[in-house]
Design a protein around this motif. Structure first.
Motif, mmCIF file in Angstrom:
data_model
loop_
_atom_site.group_PDB
_atom_site.id
_atom_site.type_symbol
_atom_site.label_atom_id
_atom_site.label_comp_id
_atom_site.label_asym_id
_atom_site.label_seq_id
_atom_site.Cartn_x
_atom_site.Cartn_y
_atom_site.Cartn_z
ATOM 1 N N SER A 52 -14.233 -0.017 2.840
ATOM 2 C CA SER A 52 -13.162 -0.078 3.836
ATOM 3 C C SER A 52 -12.908 -1.540 4.183
ATOM 4 O O SER A 52 -13.709 -2.423 3.863
ATOM 5 C CB SER A 52 -13.596 0.658 5.100
ATOM 6 N N ARG A 53 -11.816 -1.772 4.879
ATOM 7 C CA ARG A 53 -11.495 -3.121 5.327
ATOM 8 C C ARG A 53 -12.626 -3.708 6.184
ATOM 9 O O ARG A 53 -13.006 -4.865 6.018
ATOM 10 C CB ARG A 53 -10.208 -3.032 6.135
ATOM 11 N N ALA A 94 -6.612 7.577 4.191
ATOM 12 C CA ALA A 94 -5.821 8.165 5.281
ATOM 13 C C ALA A 94 -4.693 9.034 4.723
ATOM 14 O O ALA A 94 -4.273 10.003 5.358
ATOM 15 C CB ALA A 94 -5.258 7.065 6.181
ATOM 16 N N ALA A 95 -4.233 8.697 3.513
ATOM 17 C CA ALA A 95 -3.165 9.480 2.873
ATOM 18 C C ALA A 95 -3.739 10.635 2.057
ATOM 19 O O ALA A 95 -3.001 11.319 1.345
ATOM 20 C CB ALA A 95 -2.327 8.558 1.978
ATOM 21 N N GLY A 128 -7.522 -3.696 3.213
ATOM 22 C CA GLY A 128 -7.630 -2.326 3.720
ATOM 23 C C GLY A 128 -6.975 -1.262 2.858
ATOM 24 O O GLY A 128 -6.614 -0.192 3.358
ATOM 25 N N ILE A 129 -6.881 -1.491 1.552
ATOM 26 C CA ILE A 129 -6.195 -0.483 0.728
ATOM 27 C C ILE A 129 -6.975 0.829 0.665
ATOM 28 O O ILE A 129 -6.375 1.902 0.608
ATOM 29 C CB ILE A 129 -5.879 -1.020 -0.688
ATOM 30 N N ILE A 171 0.518 4.355 -2.649
ATOM 31 C CA ILE A 171 0.354 5.761 -2.222
ATOM 32 C C ILE A 171 1.462 6.628 -2.829
ATOM 33 O O ILE A 171 1.192 7.713 -3.356
ATOM 34 C CB ILE A 171 0.347 5.848 -0.673
ATOM 35 N N HIS A 199 0.814 -1.215 0.000
ATOM 36 C CA HIS A 199 0.000 0.000 0.000
ATOM 37 C C HIS A 199 0.847 1.264 0.000
ATOM 38 O O HIS A 199 0.481 2.263 -0.616
ATOM 39 C CB HIS A 199 -0.973 -0.012 1.187
ATOM 40 N N ALA A 200 1.986 1.223 0.690
ATOM 41 C CA ALA A 200 2.861 2.402 0.730
ATOM 42 C C ALA A 200 3.360 2.731 -0.682
ATOM 43 O O ALA A 200 3.435 3.904 -1.069
ATOM 44 C CB ALA A 200 4.039 2.155 1.669
ATOM 45 N N ASP A 259 -8.814 2.148 3.086
ATOM 46 C CA ASP A 259 -8.530 2.875 4.338
ATOM 47 C C ASP A 259 -7.177 3.583 4.239
ATOM 48 O O ASP A 259 -7.047 4.744 4.637
ATOM 49 C CB ASP A 259 -8.475 1.899 5.531
ATOM 50 N N ASP A 260 -6.177 2.865 3.730
ATOM 51 C CA ASP A 260 -4.826 3.441 3.685
ATOM 52 C C ASP A 260 -4.752 4.605 2.699
ATOM 53 O O ASP A 260 -4.111 5.612 2.981
ATOM 54 C CB ASP A 260 -3.804 2.354 3.318
ATOM 55 N N LEU A 261 -5.400 4.462 1.530
ATOM 56 C CA LEU A 261 -5.390 5.552 0.550
ATOM 57 C C LEU A 261 -6.104 6.780 1.117
ATOM 58 O O LEU A 261 -5.601 7.898 1.032
ATOM 59 C CB LEU A 261 -6.058 5.100 -0.757
#
Ligand SMILES: Nc1ncnc2c1ncn2[C@@H]1O[C@H](COP(=O)(O)OP(=O)(O)O)[C@@H](O)[C@H]1O
Ligand SMILES: [Mg+2]
Length: 424
Positions: free
Chosen positions: A93-94, A84-85, A77-78, A55, A51-52, A80-82
């Protein structure tokens, strides 16, 4: 806007084809993509499980919106991570993706919300599972709880077969996905897929579709990811659609909201239309593959604003228009699929086949090698066609297939037979 699509199959080719046609789309990227997607999007090498890295790619390339095709990154949870960024993303969401990621979660939700589904119990030990099995007898259905890429369900005709399935799943064959299982009542009826775009509150029904899971003609042979599909499914008339929304989809959205996990994205309900009405078999949290390859050709409206409205929670004010025509898609797979198959054989005649009226060819598992297109997966091509009727769409799809030269491939000759029998 600049859009990044995640995924590499026929579903993603259909989504890319539709999104590339949107006036809202400036640049369209796809990770990883395939030889067909490369005509619609810039394919990029990116590990979507990282995911990092996804992003970082979005930041470096000014990506405004990410559309997630497959279930695995959603369950990981990709979205959620996107988000959040600070990057907008389409999909659940996850926590909301548990509707696909855990069959036990969804069954409990049905019980809690009074949603019609097969009677069931959840188990972690073989002894308890078998006691339940012996109390209920066969036919009965045994399902691994987690994501199993279509390999986690056994519709058992005998108690012995169900026992073997219990031992296999809890024995670790499927890894973490099989740490728990669900045993449920066998439902008789006609199976159909129902899709709704959701924004947490509102569910906007998309068209209905039916697919063919078995590898060979006459719905025989092993289960696959899907060998073809058509839309609309005549069994979902307006009355049935209203029932599915009121009895299944809307109570699901309310229950997800109540637990603080509002559902956004495409909700794909696998249904059995039984004598007692529609019952939920399972949820998927993404477009179906190959159902997406018949939904996109029928969608007249722009897809991009619809996906954005799902993300932004404003679906209420959105209206989608559909072509009245039927659509049908035939999957061409590598010989041996769903078992072992070879890669790298040459496919010819695609350009000529694609010129036929109403025909659109979506690539599922291909790669470009200089001027040649090579097979690069189990399911390789989706030959889709529109027609005034399912019969006409079918005739057009098979006429296109007759122009494709790929001796190492095979396909079913009877996609759409149920709908065509009804038309006659
Ligand atoms: N309760 C049931 N009764 C009859 N058939 C079922 C039942 N549950 C699942 N099936 C059959 O098994 C297939 C796979 O089950 P499903 O729950 O959709 O799992 P998955 O798609 O994750 O493999 C369904 O498409 C359906 O044909
Ligand atoms: Mg399913």
């Amino acid at each position: 806007m600049n859009i990044l699509l995640l995924g590499s199959g026929g579903r993603e080719h259909a989504l890319a084809w539709k999104m590339a046609a949107s006036p809202l789309t400036d640049r369209l990227f796809c990770a990883m993509g395939n030889a067909g997607i490369a005509h619609e999007a810039q394919c990029v090498t990116l590990d979507i499980a990282d995911h990092a890295k996804v992003i970082a790619f979005c930041r470096a390339n000014g990506v405004d919106f990410v559309v997630v095709g497959p279930e695995a990154p959603l369950c990981a949870g990709i979205v959620d991570d996107l988000e959040a960024a600070g990057i907008k993303a389409f999909g659940p969401s996850r926590a909301a993706a548990r509707l696909e990621g855990s069959k036990g979660f969804t069954k409990d939700l049905c019980r809690f919300a009074g949603i019609p589904t097969a009677a069931y119990e959840r188990f972690r030990t073989a002894a308890e599972a078998k006691a339940y099995l012996h109390a209920h007898g066969a036919p009965i259905v045994v399902k691994a709880d987690g994501l199993a890429a279509g390999k986690g369900v056994v519709v058992a005709e005998s108690v012995a077969e169900a026992e073997a399935a219990i031992d296999l799943i809890l024995g670790g064959e499927l890894g973490e996905a099989g740490a728990e299982l669900v045993i449920e009542e066998f439902l008789a009826g006609e199976e159909v897929s129902f899709f709704a775009l959701c924004d947490g509150e509102t569910a906007l029904p998309l068209a209905s579709a039916q697919d063919h899971k078995r590898a060979f003609d006459g719905d025989k042979g092993p289960n696959t990811g899907g060998m073809g599909a058509y839309s609309p499914a005549p069994i979902i008339d307006p009355g049935m659609s209203a029932r599915v929304l009121a009895e299944i989809v809307q109570p699901t959205l309310r229950a997800m909201n109540a637990m603080g996990a509002p559902y956004r994205g495409v909700l794909y309900a696998g249904l059995m239309i039984t004598a007692a009405g529609p019952k939920l078999i399972e949820y998927n949290v993404r477009f179906g593959d190959p159902e997406c390859q018949v939904l996109m050709p029928r969608l007249m409206s722009d897809l991009v604003p619809a996906l954005l409205a799902s993300r932004d929670g404003v679906l209420k004010s959105l209206d989608l228009r559909w072509h009245p025509e039927a659509a049908l898609t035939v999957v061409m797979a590598a010989r041996g699929y769903p078992g072992a198959y070879g890669k790298g054989s040459v496919i010819e005649g695609l350009a000529e086949a694609a010129t036929l009226e109403g025909v659109e060819i979506f690539h599922a598992g291909t790669k470009q090698d200089g001027g040649r297109i090579l097979a690069d997966g189990g399911r390789v091509l989706n030959v889709s066609a529109l027609g005034k009727t399912v019969s006409e769409a079918q005739a057009r799809a098979y006429a296109a297939i007759a122009r494709i030269r790929w001796p190492e491939g095979f396909y079913r000759h009877d996609i759409g037979w149920r709908a065509i029998a009804r038309e006659k």
